[in-house]
Design a protein around this motif. Structure first.
Motif, PDB file in Angstrom:
ATOM      1  N   LYS A 158       0.837  -1.202   0.000  1.00  0.00           N
ATOM      2  CA  LYS A 158       0.000   0.000   0.000  1.00  0.00           C
ATOM      3  C   LYS A 158       0.880   1.263   0.000  1.00  0.00           C
ATOM      4  N   TYR A 159       0.354   2.308  -0.617  1.00  0.00           N
ATOM      5  CA  TYR A 159       1.160   3.508  -0.862  1.00  0.00           C
ATOM      6  C   TYR A 159       1.608   4.191   0.430  1.00  0.00           C
ATOM      7  N   HIS A 160       0.835   4.069   1.504  1.00  0.00           N
ATOM      8  CA  HIS A 160       1.201   4.754   2.741  1.00  0.00           C
ATOM      9  C   HIS A 160       2.454   4.168   3.378  1.00  0.00           C
ATOM     10  N   LEU A 161       2.892   2.967   2.907  1.00  0.00           N
ATOM     11  CA  LEU A 161       4.126   2.354   3.404  1.00  0.00           C
ATOM     12  C   LEU A 161       5.300   2.583   2.456  1.00  0.00           C
ATOM     13  N   LYS A 162       5.141   3.467   1.494  1.00  0.00           N
ATOM     14  CA  LYS A 162       6.194   3.700   0.493  1.00  0.00           C
ATOM     15  C   LYS A 162       7.527   4.070   1.139  1.00  0.00           C
ATOM     16  N   ASN A 163       7.512   4.984   2.091  1.00  0.00           N
ATOM     17  CA  ASN A 163       8.753   5.446   2.715  1.00  0.00           C
ATOM     18  C   ASN A 163       9.330   4.435   3.692  1.00  0.00           C
ATOM     19  N   ASN A 164       8.588   3.369   3.993  1.00  0.00           N
ATOM     20  CA  ASN A 164       9.093   2.324   4.887  1.00  0.00           C
ATOM     21  C   ASN A 164       9.764   1.181   4.136  1.00  0.00           C
ATOM     22  N   ILE A 165       9.719   1.218   2.793  1.00  0.00           N
ATOM     23  CA  ILE A 165      10.365   0.164   2.008  1.00  0.00           C
ATOM     24  C   ILE A 165      11.869   0.403   2.011  1.00  0.00           C
ATOM     25  N   GLU A 166      12.578  -0.470   2.681  1.00  0.00           N
ATOM     26  CA  GLU A 166      14.034  -0.357   2.739  1.00  0.00           C
ATOM     27  C   GLU A 166      14.687  -0.978   1.515  1.00  0.00           C
ATOM     28  N   GLY A 167      14.089  -2.040   1.002  1.00  0.00           N
ATOM     29  CA  GLY A 167      14.648  -2.687  -0.176  1.00  0.00           C
ATOM     30  C   GLY A 167      13.831  -3.897  -0.584  1.00  0.00           C
ATOM     31  N   TYR A 168      13.939  -4.233  -1.867  1.00  0.00           N
ATOM     32  CA  TYR A 168      13.295  -5.444  -2.403  1.00  0.00           C
ATOM     33  C   TYR A 168      14.353  -6.227  -3.161  1.00  0.00           C
ATOM     34  N   LEU A 169      14.418  -7.524  -2.899  1.00  0.00           N
ATOM     35  CA  LEU A 169      15.415  -8.377  -3.535  1.00  0.00           C
ATOM     36  C   LEU A 169      14.757  -9.668  -3.994  1.00  0.00           C
ATOM     37  N   GLY A 170      14.763  -9.899  -5.307  1.00  0.00           N
ATOM     38  CA  GLY A 170      14.254 -11.153  -5.855  1.00  0.00           C
ATOM     39  C   GLY A 170      15.392 -12.148  -6.035  1.00  0.00           C
ATOM     40  N   LEU A 171      15.493 -13.108  -5.135  1.00  0.00           N
ATOM     41  CA  LEU A 171      16.585 -14.090  -5.206  1.00  0.00           C
ATOM     42  C   LEU A 171      16.382 -15.052  -6.361  1.00  0.00           C
ATOM     43  N   SER A 172      15.143 -15.364  -6.666  1.00  0.00           N
ATOM     44  CA  SER A 172      14.812 -16.239  -7.794  1.00  0.00           C
ATOM     45  C   SER A 172      13.355 -15.956  -8.153  1.00  0.00           C
ATOM     46  N   GLU A 173      12.835 -16.696  -9.131  1.00  0.00           N
ATOM     47  CA  GLU A 173      11.430 -16.520  -9.474  1.00  0.00           C
ATOM     48  C   GLU A 173      10.511 -17.280  -8.530  1.00  0.00           C
ATOM     49  N   ARG A 174      11.099 -17.832  -7.446  1.00  0.00           N
ATOM     50  CA  ARG A 174      10.300 -18.522  -6.422  1.00  0.00           C
ATOM     51  C   ARG A 174      10.492 -17.947  -5.025  1.00  0.00           C
ATOM     52  N   VAL A 175      11.483 -17.082  -4.823  1.00  0.00           N
ATOM     53  CA  VAL A 175      11.755 -16.525  -3.495  1.00  0.00           C
ATOM     54  C   VAL A 175      12.122 -15.047  -3.638  1.00  0.00           C
TER      55      VAL A 175
END
Length: 548
Positions: free
Chosen positions: A156-173
């Motif tokens: 949700k957009y109200h948590l935008k500033n709380n996103i520290e990072g996103y990491l896709g290790l694979s297409e399953r995790v």
């Protein structure tokens, strides 16, 4: 020959054109039909050319771009000796994303009635590793195989500033790291291989999950489609499971329990007592088999207040689950800072003016204020009621309810009609036929509504500006974030690190000194360039100007 190639132009004209073969060739082609049927059953591509049968084997290593439907865990009967044949799924409820990286309008309507902050996705079937910022949410996804697998999150957009990072290790995790004022939390979304997968695939999957746990924060949640059945917990498993299981355990379920025990993770689906009809998350197309294959695990079980299965208004044989957690993101406030001061919810002068107008209107119409014999308490209650109504009306005028600007009322009515028929029991043949027709009609109308919306948007901007640039900008549903940046040999996924690298790069770029020129004219030009570049330096070196 050219006339025969253009025979499709005769469609719907009442005329047609076919090939004319000699009698012996016709008999030969009839004999080849049976052989062609046998080859098709073997999975080969077959075509009859004149009097010959052309057979070409399918390339099994090639990936089909069409949707390849995965299968559910093996379904076993209570007897244990008899195994039910594996059946193919319909589209999963978590198959939420179109290949165009745009959430389907039908799903948008379904999610409007669900309260959530973060939504984990499995089998998104979206290619790439991207973070897209939409109007009301942030969409993160990872996928490598066209038309298959894929993992991601909707935040949700109200948590935008709380996103520290996103990491896709694979297409399953994939990992979503969240940073709050005083605490951090990691959410690991997984999509396990199906029951038909080999043991090597399962080992590789759990190895990737181990790596995700190593990269996660101290507090983390592991959730998703684990394609396993854990069944009823045993007595010796009370440390990671409670008494509220469902179904019969299979081999993949035992593997999941062993993994949870090794990593001290609680399987939280078993912590909350629910009716059997509110436990299953997948059912077979014929409705005979119902399994629980979505699970939530965590090393902080006390955070969780409830886990429930949701019935969303979306055509699928899967049902998502929702976990409710109580996560304290702030330190305890000091009692000395508490105050009884009531903040004004009307921010602008226009809103305050509307409030006063509504208040005066209600007071002038109410005859109670003209009487002098009314008790004080009754007079006070009536005054509170009028003030509350005036505030509500002022807020409604301030925030008018926005309708769906793409989906038409006609399509929304078809949504409701289809949902009503799906919930009805003892469906007749006529009801089933109507539901089938509604599925096709809804898809057709959604496409038509989107085409109309696109046409009107382009037409509006052409009339106003004579250009389509702003139209295409308005039609673009999202803007893409920077997923990662390199600093030396290291790749950074953290949002703070990305902003820091970008800021340093532009600061160095605009502060770089140019070689000095001896000519008087060149000196003047150089000084003018410096004057022009100075505001750009100030703008580019400020981190708050970076969108992500």
């Amino acid at each position: 020959m050219n006339l025969f190639k253009n025979r499709k132009a005769l469609k719907n004209t009442g005329y047609y054109m076919t090939e004319d073969f000699p009698q012996n060739i016709l008999e030969k082609r009839k004999e080849l039909q049976e052989q062609a049927r046998i080859e098709r059953e073997k999975g080969n591509l077959v075509k009859i050319k004149y009097d010959k049968l052309v057979i070409s084997k399918r390339n099994k290593t090639a990936v089909n771009n069409k949707r390849m439907l995965s299968t559910s865990p093996d379904n076993q009967t209570i007897k244990g000796a008899e195994t039910i044949t594996q059946t193919y799924k319909k589209n999963k409820s978590q198959t939420l994303i179109r290949r165009t990286s745009r959430l389907s309008e039908e799903l948008n309507e379904a999610l409007k009635e669900i309260k959530y902050d973060i939504l984990g996705l499995a089998e998104t079937r979206c290619l790439g590793n991207k973070i897209e910022e939409h109007e009301n949410f942030i969409f993160c996804y990872t996928g490598h195989t066209p038309g298959r697998h894929g993992i991601g999150f909707i935040v949700k957009y109200h948590l935008k500033n709380n996103i520290e990072g996103y990491l896709g290790l694979s297409e399953r995790v994939a990992i979503l790291n969240l940073k709050f004022e005083y605490t951090s939390l990691s959410i690991i979304q997984v999509y396990a291989p199906t029951a038909q997968a080999s043991d090597d695939e399962i080992d590789s999957f759990y190895a990737t999950v181990n790596r995700a746990i190593e990269l996660a924060h101290k507090d983390f949640i592991l959730m998703g489609d684990l394609n396993a059945k854990i069944g009823i917990p045993k007595n010796e498993e009370h440390l990671i499971m409670k008494a509220h299981g469902y179904g019969i355990r299979n081999e993949r379920g035992q593997r999941l329990i062993e993994y949870a025990r090794e990593n001290k993770l609680s399987i939280l689906n078993t912590f909350f007592k629910k009716k059997a009809k509110n436990k299953w998350t997948w059912r077979s197309p014929d409705g005979a088999n119902k399994n629980e294959i979505y699970f939530v695990l965590s090393n902080r079980p006390r955070l969780f207040k409830n886990i429930e299965v949701l019935n969303i208004k979306y055509p699928s044989d899967h049902r998502p689950i929702r976990a409710t957690i109580s996560y304290d993101t702030h330190l305890k406030k000091s009692r000395t800072k508490f105050t009884n001061y009531q903040h004004n919810t009307l921010t602008s002068e226009e809103d305050i003016t509307k409030f006063i107008e509504y208040l005066n209107s209600y007071i002038s119409k109410d005859q109670m204020f003209a009487e002098t014999t009314i008790p004080v308490q009754k007079y006070y209650d009536n005054l509170i009621r009028i003030i509350t109504l005036s505030l509500q009306n002022a807020r409604v005028a301030q925030n008018p309810k926005k309708g769906n600007k793409i989906i038409s009322e006609r399509t929304l009515k078809l949504f409701k009609r289809r949902q009503y028929l799906q919930k009805s029991s003892n469906k007749t043949r006529a009801t089933r036929n109507e539901i089938s027709a509604l599925y096709k009609l809804v898809n057709k109308y959604i496409k038509k509504d989107y085409d109309n919306y696109r046409y009107k948007t382009i037409e509006k901007h052409l009339r106003q500006t004579g250009s389509t640039k702003k139209a295409y900008k308005e039609l673009k549903p999202n803007k893409t974030w920077i997923e990662e940046l390199k600093r030396g040999d290291l790749t950074k996924n953290n949002r703070g690190d990305i902003i820091s690298i970008a800021t340093d790069f532009y600061r160095d770029l605009y502060n770089r000194k140019e070689p000095e020129d001896t000519g008087h004219e060149n000196q003047n030009n150089s000084s003018n360039d410096n004057i022009l570049k100075r505001p750009q330096i100030e703008k580019m070196t400020s981190s708050r100007h970076l969108t992500n």
